[in-house]
Structures are given as C-alpha cells and as structure tokens.
Design an enzyme around this catalytic site. Structure first.
Site, PDB file in Angstrom:
ATOM      1  N   GLY A  12       0.841  -1.205   0.000  1.00 22.92           N
ATOM      2  CA  GLY A  12       0.000   0.000   0.000  1.00 22.92           C
ATOM      3  C   GLY A  12       0.871   1.248   0.000  1.00 22.92           C
ATOM      4  N   ASP A 136       1.181   1.786   9.319  1.00 24.33           N
ATOM      5  CA  ASP A 136       0.828   0.954  10.481  1.00 24.33           C
ATOM      6  C   ASP A 136       1.924   0.925  11.548  1.00 24.33           C
ATOM      7  OD1 ASP A 136      -1.352   0.358   8.898  1.00 24.33           O
ATOM      8  OD2 ASP A 136      -0.560  -1.582   8.239  1.00 24.33           O
ATOM      9  N   MET A 178      -7.005   2.865  10.663  1.00 27.94           N
ATOM     10  CA  MET A 178      -6.348   1.703  10.040  1.00 27.94           C
ATOM     11  C   MET A 178      -5.298   1.143  11.014  1.00 27.94           C
ATOM     12  SD  MET A 178      -5.807   2.508   6.021  1.00 27.94           S
ATOM     13  CE  MET A 178      -7.113   2.167   4.854  1.00 27.94           C
ATOM     14  N   HIS A 280      -8.775   5.506   3.868  1.00 28.77           N
ATOM     15  CA  HIS A 280      -7.568   5.879   3.124  1.00 28.77           C
ATOM     16  C   HIS A 280      -7.179   7.350   3.255  1.00 28.77           C
ATOM     17  CE1 HIS A 280      -8.595   1.966   1.460  1.00 28.77           C
ATOM     18  NE2 HIS A 280      -7.305   1.850   1.211  1.00 28.77           N
TER      19      HIS A 280
END
Ligand code: F6P
Length: 355
Positions: A12, A136, A178, A280
């Site tokens: 990503g 992350d 996320m 996103h």
C-alpha cells in the site's frame, strides 16, 4: 563502470514514498554517479520489465508529494504469482529483466510483504536493500516507519473535529483507524486527539465495559470519543473483515468494527451513538515534516548500504539513529503494541477506557 540501481515501491502507498525515492536517487547520483531505474508498480513492474531512468530533474519537487511517482501494487509476489490463475514461481522472469537492465542492486521500499519478497529476491542472487514503509508502524526491528506520523496527524485532526460535534450533541462518537493487526495508529492518534477511550487489537475489549464507561459520562452530561483500531475486537470474537483479496500475499482487508460496535452500544445507552471510518484519508496526501525528514534519512542510509556493498538488509531506526538488520529478521514478523508500553500506561494514568 558506474553502478546501476533499481528502485521500487511495494504494498500500500503512504506519505513519504516520494521523499525516499528522491533521497536514494540524489544520494546515489551525488556519491557514485550511479544510474537509477525507477521500476513501475512494485514487483509487478519488475516481473513485467517496466521501468524508466530517474534523472535528478525527475525527482525534483517530489519531496512533499503524497503517493508514489512509480506506482505500487499489493497483489504481486513473483515467487507465487496468481495473476494468471494457479500460483506460479515467475522469479526467472524477474532475474531476466534485472540482467537486461544491468542492475547491480534493487532498493525495495515497502512493508512486511515487500520485505519478505525482497528477502527471497536477495537469496535468488539480486542484491537488495529494504526501506521500511507503512502507516501501520508494525515492522519488526524499527522503532518507526515513515508514513506513520502523517497518519497519526490525520487521526488527531479527525478526532478534534469529531469531538466538537460529539460534545454539541452529547453523543458517543466512534472513530475507526487503520493499522491492521497493530494498534499503533489508534494509540498515538487517540492520545493526540484527546480520545476518551482507545480500543486496540492487542487488548480485546468487552462491549459491556465500554458501555458502562460511556453511561457514566452520559450521566454527567458528557459526550464520549472512542478511537478504535480496525483490528480491535471483542474478547473471544473474531476480527471485522471488509474484504478478502485472494491474489494478495495478505488477503484480509479489515474494516467495519466501529459500525459493529455502534450497533451493539446503542441499545445499552440513552445517548445517540455514531461512527466514522477514516480509511484511506490516513494514507493519502502530503507527508508531515517529520516523515519527510525520516524518509530522507532512510533513503540516504539505503544508498550508503548499497555503496558499501551491505545488501540483504533493511534500514532501521533505533534510539533515533539509522541502522540496519538482515531482511531475514524482518520477513513474516509483525511488531504490535507491547502490554508494558509507556503510552498504554499514560492512557491508563489519564483514566481512559482501554476496553
Ligand atoms: O498496511 C497499510 C494499510 O493501510 C492498513 O492499515 C490497511 O488495513 C490496509 O493497508 C488497507 O489496504 P487496501 O488499500 O488494500 O484497502
């Protein structure tokens, strides 16, 4: 003869990828007069032989640009390619393109999936240096990945906005972040945005405990702001999965836990419960100043490793200094929030609900 190096971005996207591409390119040009080939769409471009030379002019002005000028892909593993049906090892095609381009090495910028493939590529004979990327912040052996600070800034701003509307209506407001199986974004974003409750994958929660916390605040006429990681889950229950992408090395796409909790909290409370999913927005847009600098440091360090012939390694950050570890030490690992982490203790000291 001057060195020739390929650069790719895998997995990503996240803010700061272009800053790394720029730093690697400029450092290799400056110190070694090297030629840099930008490989398009991650390992897919390496498999299909798609790339272009990156001159200094091409990387000018991209430091603050979000996304990646090279494009990326989170479904292609050349050692296990599923794009044409049954999984096939197509690494020989990758090696053929590496030879055709005359690449001496490849810089792979990505997360754990990218590092796992980079490790196999290195073992197959292509010298590789990895640069850790992900919002992350869950890569092993590095305190920080670039992109994380930018994502936390988005969460903090969103919580600021959600707090005022929650307060006006005395509502319970859930904000889903996320982060996959790690709670770093929710933890730092939640603290930065003044959340009243922070729910993390590492600490399974009880709906009744969260409801009791909200009800006590409700009794005092107060709203409650809950920052919940997409990987958080009720004790003894499974993860909220939004989609399964069979062709991806990590097929599960998490999402929906805030809406689930909204439905379960509502009958237990008098105040209205609402939820928002940041999705996103946490990955897009310009990197923070911190991420621009971190990405630049990582890119320069990666170039240094290449020039010293120290390949098969991933750049790391430890005690605010760049270092590196073997790719083998990173592949297949996830760095989660440890139970004894100082930020959890801080959240507890503030009286926040952690589930
Ligand atoms: O790993 C980065 C990340 O943004 C995760 O936080 C999230 O679960 C996932 O990627 C989303 O992936 P996609 O863009 O494929 O939906």
């Amino acid at each position: 003869m001057a060195m020739k190096v390929g650069v790719l971005t895998g997995g990503g996207d996240c803010p700061g990828l272009n800053a790394v591409i720029r730093a690697v390119t400029l450092a290799l040009h400056t110190h070694a007069g090297a030629t840099v080939i930008g490989i398009e769409q991650g390992f897919r471009g390496l498999l299909e032989g798609r790339g272009r030379e990156l001159a200094r002019a091409e990387v000018a002005g991209i430091l603050a640009e979000g996304g990646t000028i090279l494009g990326t892909d989170n479904t292609c593993d050349p050692f296990n390619d599923r794009s044409q049906g049954e999984p096939r090892d197509r690494s020989a095609e990758v090696l053929a393109h590496v030879r055709r381009w005359g690449l001496d090495a490849v810089v792979a910028i990505g997360g754990d999936g990218t590092m796992a493939i980079a490790h196999r590529l290195h073992e197959a004979g292509v010298p590789v240096v990895g640069v850790p990327k992900t919002i992350d912040n869950d890569l092993a052996h590095t305190e920080r990945t670039f992109g994380f600070d930018s994502a936390v800034a988005v969460v903090a701003e969103a919580l600021d906005r959600l707090a005022t509307t929650a307060r006006s209506h005395r509502r319970v407001m859930l904000c889903e972040t996320m982060g996959r199986y790690a709670g770093w974004i929710a933890l730092e974003g939640g603290l930065a945005g003044g959340a009243d409750a922070i729910l993390l994958p590492e600490r399974p929660f009880e709906v009744e405990a969260v409801a009791a916390f909200c009800a006590a605040r409700e009794a005092e006429g107060r709203s409650t702001l809950i920052c919940i990681a997409e990987g958080a889950h009720v004790a003894g229950e499974g993860l909220a999965v939004r989609a399964t992408i069979a062709s991806s090395p990590d097929p599960l796409r998490l999402g929906g836990v805030a809406a689930q909790l909204e439905r379960r909290l509502q009958p237990l409370l008098k105040s209205e419960v609402r939820s928002a999913v940041l999705g996103h927005t946490q990955r897009g847009g310009t990197p923070t100043a911190f991420d621009r600098v971190l990405a630049t440091r990582f890119g320069v360090h990666a170039a240094g490793l290449l020039l010293r012939g120290e390949t098969g390694r991933m750049v790391t950050l430890a005690a605010d200094a760049c270092g590196s570890v073997p790719l083998a030490a990173v592949a297949g690992q996830t760095r989660r929030v440890p139970a004894e982490h100082g930020l959890l203790a801080a959240a507890e000291a503030l009286g926040l609900c952690l589930g």
